[in-house]
Design an enzyme around this catalytic site. Structure first.
Site, PDB file in Angstrom:
ATOM      1  N   HIS A 151       0.811  -1.215   0.000  1.00  0.00           N
ATOM      2  CA  HIS A 151       0.000   0.000   0.000  1.00  0.00           C
ATOM      3  C   HIS A 151       0.844   1.265   0.000  1.00  0.00           C
ATOM      4  CE1 HIS A 151      -3.188  -2.829   1.027  1.00  0.00           C
ATOM      5  NE2 HIS A 151      -3.991  -1.939   0.524  1.00  0.00           N
ATOM      6  N   GLY A 152       2.046   1.182   0.506  1.00  0.00           N
ATOM      7  CA  GLY A 152       2.877   2.373   0.500  1.00  0.00           C
ATOM      8  C   GLY A 152       4.161   2.138   1.254  1.00  0.00           C
TER       9      GLY A 152
END
Lengths: 345, 467
Positions: B320-321
């Site tokens: 996701h990041g």
């Protein structure tokens, strides 16, 4: 994995060539869009107020032009509308003036466009736009689009003369809707039997100056980023250029915001830095308070809206600054941005 | 490729109109091979829409797609035995653009203390995580399971099908490729009607619920637990309706073109356990990790299944990041799932209580997701765990921090969300078909009216574009 196939779906008639359900949805979108646009432009109490106050303000601007030739135009968001009394400027300082302050929610470019239609050569434009409009994210807000369309000037947002921001026709038409916050709060007001909008045009003086009996506790204090947004620079550059070529004098006056005494140095330092950047485009009136006003009793319903005594003080100081032509130099602002130790009087 | 932006729809409809016009002479000229024109036109339309996002996005996509296809051709020619070994070399190469744009700054500067200034503030090309994973799975499926090499047009349509290229669903070869091989622009009343219903629900989720919820995501308070819970709730609503909204519009657009995409969300907030939540939230990513990470590690039938679960969730968090918050979010969900699985058999909670516990756990987890400042994150977590912080004064402060108008509007929004949740719950409980009642013709018309009326109109891009 589950796919988009559903056991429960729209009934289809396989022989039909026209997808009637799509047509229904499009028709619902179109009809709702038309109804919301009609509501927004004709019935929305906030737009109705803005339209009404615009009539009053522009009538006074024309009267000043007719009677005095050159005039002083004060414009900006509601902090300008509530804080500067043109009647006082005329009576005590001999300055024929009009207050074209409106709602900061219109956005900087619409505020400017709406002002310039009443600006004539030799006029003085006092720009008192809130710092957040010059430092924050740049966009033309929905309210700005609605106001432009309601006044019959869609070109303010579709093809504005200043700045690079513009709306396409579809985006502008999509902005002619109330939105969730408006609908929900309107419902609440209807249920409670409260006025549908906080202000009404009866409170607006013929000069465009506005005072409200509403008093609210000041729970939050709006601050700003301290530096001009690149879009604001483009806007200011274009405005300064327009004023030069139309023989209009332009200057900036920082709105007063309620500031608790212990927060004054930091807020003044922040403002001085911003003013130094604004001074690259136009002279900045020398307000020693640098936008920080500590007298809570001088404020009405927001930290930017002055009441009658507060507005009288602000107008008096502004009149003096305009009459004597007192402006900050960039060096002074640089110094204040670096130190700003001095407490306001 | 922002479905909430009118420019996307104008460009899409213009593109489709041009294709329809060109199709008449092309059909006469190509005769029985007119399907080639359709597949080519679909690629061209997808690339034009990607180019409208930004040319960098389009170029990076093309680089990854061309490299994937060329390398796949090369490996297939080398024979299956060699190709499996070469996959180990090839997959990291496929990941290179993703690693560079998304993780290089975090790994080299933030974690290892380097000073590579050129890596700071890199803009992540939209959809890079999604299409890279989709192409990875394609290459692995093709080579590891000896599937035939697809035709170049079909591969590009599989990799860059415009409704899902920037934010999923992440499709598998066996689900999407056969549809792409048969793709034709057809006027199908059934598909158009069904697709429009999905689009109506998706737009309502995104423009009405997510964008209105976004207004109330106030991340400033670190010491007031009620304000933090409110921020978690609003962020949880925003991210769900934002991402699910995008996915449903993608499903609807796909359906209009005759392509059936996988449902990425199955009313996850109706879940009564964390396990169920992960079967309902971002279904295609969960499936991807299950197939390509969890099962190869041994899955749940080994003694070290806890380790396998933890690895999957840590990697999922990082997908996701690049940030400690995402890592902690993944770890938190991994732990929650392990606890859920370990205790699931021993403790049986009433359904409503299980739903509340699951919801509270999921909402708690969102703080790791949205709070990017590590010191603030730690303070917020400490506040949420501190029973002494839950005072009446703190509660009053949360209420008074908003003006009366905002509080009333928030209440109305939460009531609307509650109604939607109830309908979602009914769809799952009665028919096991999420969103089926919302897609009912009458409901869809109501949703369209509500969207036009209530969408706030601020420019809110889809959150998952950032991933």
């Amino acid at each position: 994995m589950p796919s988009s196939t559903s056991r429960f779906s729209v009934k289809h008639h396989t022989r039909q060539r026209v997808p009637w359900f799509v047509v229904q949805l499009l028709a619902a979108t179109l009809l709702t869009g038309m109804a919301t646009a009609f509501y927004t432009l004709r019935l929305n109490p906030e737009i109705a107020y803005l339209r009404g106050s615009d009539r009053i303000k522009r009538a006074w601007a024309r009267k000043m032009t007719l009677e005095h030739g050159a005039k002083t135009i004060l414009f900006g968001g509601s902090s300008c509308e509530f804080s500067i009394d043109p009647e006082q400027l005329l009576e005590r300082h001999g300055l024929p003036a009009v207050n074209l302050g409106r709602n900061a929610g219109l956005g900087a470019s619409v505020l400017i466009e709406a002002t310039l239609i009443e600006t004539r050569p030799k006029d003085t434009l006092v720009m008192a736009i809130e710092p957040t409009l010059l430092t924050g994210p740049a966009d033309i807000p929905m309210l700005g689009v609605q106001f432009s369309f309601a006044l019959g000037h869609p070109e303010w947002v579709l093809a504005p003369r200043f700045g690079r921001l513009r709306k396409s026709w579809p985006a502008a038409l999509l902005a002619l809707r109330p939105g969730g916050y408006h609908v929900f709060t309107l419902l609440g007001k209807l249920v409670q039997g409260r006025p549908l909008y906080r202000y009404n045009t009866a409170e607006v003086r013929p000069t465009g100056f506005h005072q409200t009996p509403v008093r609210m506790p000041l729970t939050t204090l709006t601050s700003h980023a301290g530096h001009l947004h690149p879009e604001a620079r483009v806007l200011l550059e274009a405005l300064a250029q327009w004023c030069r070529s139309n023989q209009v004098t332009l200057c900036y006056s920082l709105p007063w915001r309620y500031t608790p005494i212990d927060a004054v140095p930091a807020y003044q330092r922040l403002n001085a830095g911003l003013l130094r950047e604004i001074a690259e485009y136009c002279p900045v009136l020398r307000d020693e308070q640098l936008g920080a006003h500590v007298v809570l009793e001088h404020f009405a319903d927001t930290e930017f809206h002055l009441n009658e005594p507060g507005a009288s003080l602000r107008t008096s100081q502004l009149g003096d600054q305009l009459k004597s032509g007192r402006f900050w130099t960039r060096a002074e602002l640089e110094q204040r941005a670096a130190s700003a130790k001095k407490e306001p009087g | 490729m922002n479905f909430a932006d009118s420019r996307f729809w104008i460009l899409l409809l213009s593109g489709l109109a041009v294709i329809a016009l060109l199709r008449i002479p092309a059909g006469a000229w190509l005769g029985s091979r007119a399907a080639v024109f359709d597949r080519l036109a679909l690629i061209a339309l997808g690339l034009c829409l990607l180019m409208a996002v930004s040319w960098v996005t389009c170029v990076i996509f093309l680089v990854v797609a061309v490299f994937s296809y060329c390398a796949m051709c090369y490996l297939v020619r080398r024979g299956r035995r060699h190709s499996r070994r070469l996959l180990i070399l090839f997959v990291p190469l496929q990941l290179l653009p993703l690693l560079y744009f998304k993780y290089a700054d975090f790994i080299l500067n933030e974690t290892l203390g380097g000073s590579f200034d050129t890596l700071r503030g890199l803009i992540i090309p939209a959809g890079i995580s999604f299409y890279t994973f989709q192409m990875m799975s394609f290459v692995i499926d093709t080579l590891a399971f000896g599937r035939p090499l697809p035709r170049v047009l079909d591969f590009f349509n599989f990799a860059g099908f415009f409704p899902q290229v920037v934010a999923g669903p992440i499709e598998r070869r066996e689900d999407l490729l056969p549809q792409m091989e048969q793709f034709k622009f057809r006027w199908s009343t059934e598909n158009l009607n069904a697709g429009a219903a999905w689009v109506a629900v998706g737009m309502f989720f995104k423009c009405c619920l997510a964008d209105n919820a976004a207004i109330y995501v106030d991340r400033t308070s670190v010491s007031n637990p009620f304000s933090i819970w409110l921020a978690n709730l609003m962020f949880g609503l925003r991210i769900y309706y934002d991402f699910a909204g995008y996915s449903l519009v993608a499903v609807g657009l796909g359906r209009c073109l005759g392509i059936r995409l996988t449902l990425n969300f199955l009313s996850p907030y109706c879940s009564t356990s964390i396990r169920e939540f992960w079967h309902r939230w971002h279904v295609t990513l969960s499936g991807w990790f299950r197939t390509y990470v969890y099962l190869p590690l041994g899955g749940g039938r080994t003694r070290w299944w806890m380790f396998n679960v933890a690895v999957v969730f840590v990697v999922s968090g990082l997908w996701h990041g690049a940030g400690w918050g995402f890592l902690l979010w993944g770890t938190f969900h991994g732990i929650a799932l392990i606890v859920n699985r370990a205790l699931g058999g021993a403790i049986r909670l009433p359904r409503f209580v299980a739903w509340v516990v699951t919801l509270v756990a999921v909402l708690f987890g969102w703080v790791f997701f949205y709070e990017t400042r590590t010191p603030d994150l730690l303070t917020k977590v400490a506040t949420l765990w501190n029973p002494m912080a839950y005072t009446a004064a703190a509660f009053r402060e949360t209420l008074t921090s908003m003006s009366g108008g905002h509080l009333f509007a928030l209440t109305c929004l939460l009531l609307l969300v509650a109604v939607v949740w109830a309908v979602e719950w009914l769809s799952v409980a009665r028919r096991d078909d999420p969103y089926c009642y919302l897609r009912h013709p009458v409901a869809a018309v109501v949703l369209v009216v509500l969207t036009v009326l209530l969408a706030p109109g601020n420019d809110n891009a889809f959150i998952y574009f950032a991933f």
